[in-house]
Write an enzyme that holds these catalytic residues in place. Structure first.
Site, PDB file in Angstrom:
ATOM      1  N   LYS A  30     103.778 -18.840  53.441  1.00  0.00           N
ATOM      2  CA  LYS A  30     104.654 -17.674  53.362  1.00  0.00           C
ATOM      3  C   LYS A  30     104.750 -17.037  54.731  1.00  0.00           C
ATOM      4  O   LYS A  30     103.745 -16.667  55.349  1.00  0.00           O
ATOM      5  CB  LYS A  30     104.037 -16.663  52.391  1.00  0.00           C
ATOM      6  CG  LYS A  30     104.890 -16.357  51.180  1.00  0.00           C
ATOM      7  CD  LYS A  30     104.145 -15.379  50.294  1.00  0.00           C
ATOM      8  CE  LYS A  30     105.075 -14.736  49.291  1.00  0.00           C
ATOM      9  NZ  LYS A  30     104.374 -13.769  48.448  1.00  0.00           N
TER      10      LYS A  30
HETATM   11  O1  G3P Z   1     104.353 -11.400  46.299  1.00  0.00           O
HETATM   12  C1  G3P Z   1     105.378 -10.642  46.819  1.00  0.00           C
HETATM   13  C2  G3P Z   1     105.922  -9.563  45.922  1.00  0.00           C
HETATM   14  O2  G3P Z   1     106.172 -10.080  44.660  1.00  0.00           O
HETATM   15  C3  G3P Z   1     105.149  -8.273  45.942  1.00  0.00           C
HETATM   16  O3  G3P Z   1     105.501  -7.417  44.909  1.00  0.00           O
HETATM   17  O4  G3P Z   1     104.993  -5.442  43.520  1.00  0.00           O
HETATM   18  O5  G3P Z   1     103.948  -5.631  45.796  1.00  0.00           O
HETATM   19  O6  G3P Z   1     106.378  -5.151  45.544  1.00  0.00           O
HETATM   20  P1  G3P Z   1     105.189  -5.816  44.948  1.00  0.00           P
END
Ligand code: G3P
Length: 214
Positions: free
Chosen positions: A83
């Protein structure tokens, strides 16, 4: 429609896997930190359980740092996807890792222009964060629609992963748009089959069954 779990938690991964619904996993430094164990140890365990792509994120900001980290992450298991954040340095790293046969997932995508550049350099996956856009009063799913349209217009090979999902509606909308992949936090995954009328219906049927002469 592929379901990835957005977690680094082994128990959550086991539960989704047991239902036969798990196509991959995405992690990030925040999710790894919650586990209180070294990243490499956690990733090895996840990759033993999951055959599909497992995303692991780099921390470096310069392309060379990302490339170096990416190589190390990719060496952990063959299904690791590196990533890389949506920056110009990130684009260089994506190109370089691709040339070495290492798959990449361009993360922290918040605009169509970022997605276009990621697709042009050949990122295998693009991860637009819908929830974080919703959080700042910008419709995250509108960005998904635009990116999907652009990918179709130019036949780009990158696959979109709807990330930063906050509720089942994000998944339902993604399905209607035709997005290939969603990455789902476990608490949302758990909500997908729940419906109060189903619960109520089951209770009623059980009660009525008791009234039938045996
Ligand atoms: O893994 C990346 C993403 O899905 C993070 O989500 O909930 O931290 O905005 P969030």
């Amino acid at each position: 429609m592929k379901f990835f779990l957005d977690t680094a938690n082994i128990e959550e991964i086991k539960k989704a896997n047991a239902l036969g619904l798990l196509d991959g996993v995405t992690t990030n430094p925040t999710l790894i930190a919650k586990e209180g164990r070294p990243q490499e140890e956690v990733l090895r365990e996840i990759c033993r359980l999951v055959k599909g792509p497992v995303s692991a994120e780099v921390i470096g900001v310069a392309a060379e740092e990302m490339i170096d980290e990416g190589r190390k992450l990719a060496a952990i298991a063959e299904n690791i996807v590196v990533k890389i954040p949506s920056t110009l340095e990130g684009l260089k790293a994506i190109r370089a890792l691709k040339a070495e046969g290492i798959r990449t997932n361009m993360t922290l995508v918040f605009s169509l222009s970022q997605a276009i550049l990621g697709a042009k350099v050949g990122a295998d996956f693009l991860s637009p964060f819908v929830g974080r856009l919703d959080d700042v009063s910008q419709r995250g799913m509108d960005l998904i629609r635009d990116i999907m349209q652009t990918i179709r217009n130019y036949n780009f090979s990158s696959q979109v992963i709807v990330a930063s999902i906050r509720n089942p509606l994000h998944i339902v909308e993604a399905a209607l748009i035709g997005v290939p992949i969603v990455t789902v936090p476990y608490h949302v995954f758990d909500q997908l089959m729940k419906h109060p009328l189903t619960e109520k219906g089951i209770e009623r049927f059980i009660e009525d069954w008791k009234k039938i002469p045996k």
